[in-house]
Motif scaffolding. Structure first.
Motif, mmCIF file in Angstrom:
data_model
loop_
_atom_site.group_PDB
_atom_site.id
_atom_site.type_symbol
_atom_site.label_atom_id
_atom_site.label_comp_id
_atom_site.label_asym_id
_atom_site.label_seq_id
_atom_site.Cartn_x
_atom_site.Cartn_y
_atom_site.Cartn_z
ATOM 1 N N VAL A 19 0.997 -1.229 -0.076
ATOM 2 C CA VAL A 19 0.007 -0.046 -0.165
ATOM 3 C C VAL A 19 0.937 1.291 -0.173
ATOM 4 O O VAL A 19 0.654 2.062 -0.951
ATOM 5 N N LEU A 22 -3.153 -1.066 -7.631
ATOM 6 C CA LEU A 22 -3.384 0.077 -6.498
ATOM 7 C C LEU A 22 -3.216 1.287 -6.961
ATOM 8 O O LEU A 22 -4.058 2.517 -6.819
ATOM 9 N N VAL A 62 -7.887 -1.810 3.661
ATOM 10 C CA VAL A 62 -7.695 -3.386 3.428
ATOM 11 C C VAL A 62 -8.492 -4.041 4.609
ATOM 12 O O VAL A 62 -8.179 -3.653 5.803
ATOM 13 N N PHE A 107 -9.046 -5.132 -0.873
ATOM 14 C CA PHE A 107 -8.462 -3.745 -1.028
ATOM 15 C C PHE A 107 -9.467 -2.709 -1.728
ATOM 16 O O PHE A 107 -10.077 -3.166 -2.508
#
Length: 369
Positions: A211, A251, A272, A281
């Protein structure tokens, strides 16, 4: 009107169907199949009876598709790509689209009717298009690189001083070159995915690292736009089985899309959560939202969301199509929830890493037989 008896029975009709057909019970065991199905998978009704359909066909994707139908007690509803499989028989490759209808007995779900429709010709046409896109993208790369190098030389004054207006023009040319370069990268990545040469090097991946790496390059852009970028990760999340670089790409793409649709003083939240053996996610924004009539098609190639609230150019609509293929190659799913004027949430799943030797990811096109 003639009252003559029908000259053939239902088995004769079924065996003359052009499509392979299976009848399976609630346990996914084969109860019956027609002649075409027997020819395709080198079996017959007597030999196939009682066998699990995924074991008989070698198509593991069937298990999840049947489970979806049994859970919903409704016909299979998913995208063309998700319902397509590849079958190899006698050195020939065939592509089929799967249709599944639930079968009820005395009001109770009994099993399902599985039909394979040959779409090999359409896949061949798609390959021709994919090869063309790949060749054109490669041909664009060399002259574009030359232009980018020339622009940088001019901006640095290596070929003489520039007027303020000249610098503005060069900045605009440079920005367009970067946009074209990203487009070529996306086209080439899409060509690799569609040709079946996407490689997923799955390994135990720390979710926090994933992330942070995804949002890091976008933090400055968010601050500049006056948008708050939030990450929300519970402690002690297990690692996911993922290809780190490709997962980061997905992402980053979703957060970048959110930035284009979110006004100043808005927020983008990256969350998450764990549910069973999967991590979910989500990228949630407070932007303009996506109209209902466009939500079903945004994961298709060359589709862009239209309407108010869009900031700048987002390319030609390849990012979400590539993201979907990457997520599916990991054995995950991706979807969108949105309401116009209130915001959008994209969610995708990755499997939790189960230990050494446990990572078995499907090919984009499942091969069986």
């Amino acid at each position: 009107m003639s009252n003559s008896p029908v000259p053939v029975n239902l088995d004769t009709i079924a065996n003359n169907l052009a499509d392979p057909v299976f009848l399976v019970d609630r346990n996914k065991s084969v109860v019956w199949l027609n002649q075409k199905a027997g020819e395709l998978f080198n079996t017959d009704s007597k030999s196939a009876e009682g066998k699990i359909v995924t074991e008989l066909t070698g198509i593991t994707k069937l298990d999840n598709l049947l489970e979806d139908v049994f859970e919903q007690e409704a016909e299979l509803k998913c995208s063309y790509e998700e319902a397509s499989v590849k079958v190899k028989r006698m050195d020939q490759r065939y592509f089929f689209k799967i249709a599944i209808n639930p079968v009820f007995h005395e009001g109770e779900l009994w099993g399902g009717l599985v039909q394979f429709t040959d779409v090999t010709r359409f896949h061949e046409m798609e390959k021709i298009k994919t090869d063309f896109v790949s060749i054109v993208s490669h041909e664009f790369r060399t002259p574009l690189t030359t232009i980018i190098v020339g622009v940088e030389m001019l901006k640095e004054g290596m070929l003489g001083d520039l007027t303020p207006r000249g610098k503005e023009v060069l900045e605009a040319i440079g920005a367009d070159c970067e946009r074209l370069s990203r487009l070529i990268d996306n086209l080439m990545e899409l060509s690799r995915i569609e040709s079946g040469t996407i490689y997923i090097e799955a390994e135990p991946t720390d979710v926090s690292d994933l992330v942070q790496e995804a949002v890091r390059p976008l933090k400055f852009q968010a601050e500049k736009q006056g948008v708050e970028l939030i990450t929300d990760l519970p402690p002690n999340l297990p690692p996911v089985a993922a290809d780190f670089n490709k997962a980061v790409w997905v992402l980053t793409n979703l957060v970048g899309n959110a930035l284009r649709y979110t006004d100043p003083e808005g927020t983008i939240s990256v969350r998450v959560r764990q549910r069973g053996k999967r991590l979910f996610f989500s990228v949630e924004d407070t932007g303009c939202g996506i109209p209902k009539d466009q939500q079903e098609k945004i994961f298709r190639k060359y589709i862009q969301v239209s309407g108010e609230g869009r900031k700048g150019s987002g390319g030609v609509g390849l990012g979400l199509a590539i993201a979907k293929d990457i997520v599916m190659a990991h054995g995950g799913e991706i979807w969108v929830d949105s309401e116009v004027g209130k915001g959008t949430t994209f969610t995708f799943t990755f499997p939790v890493y189960q230990g050494e030797g446990s990572v078995t990811l499907p090919e984009i096109e499942q091969e069986g037989g």
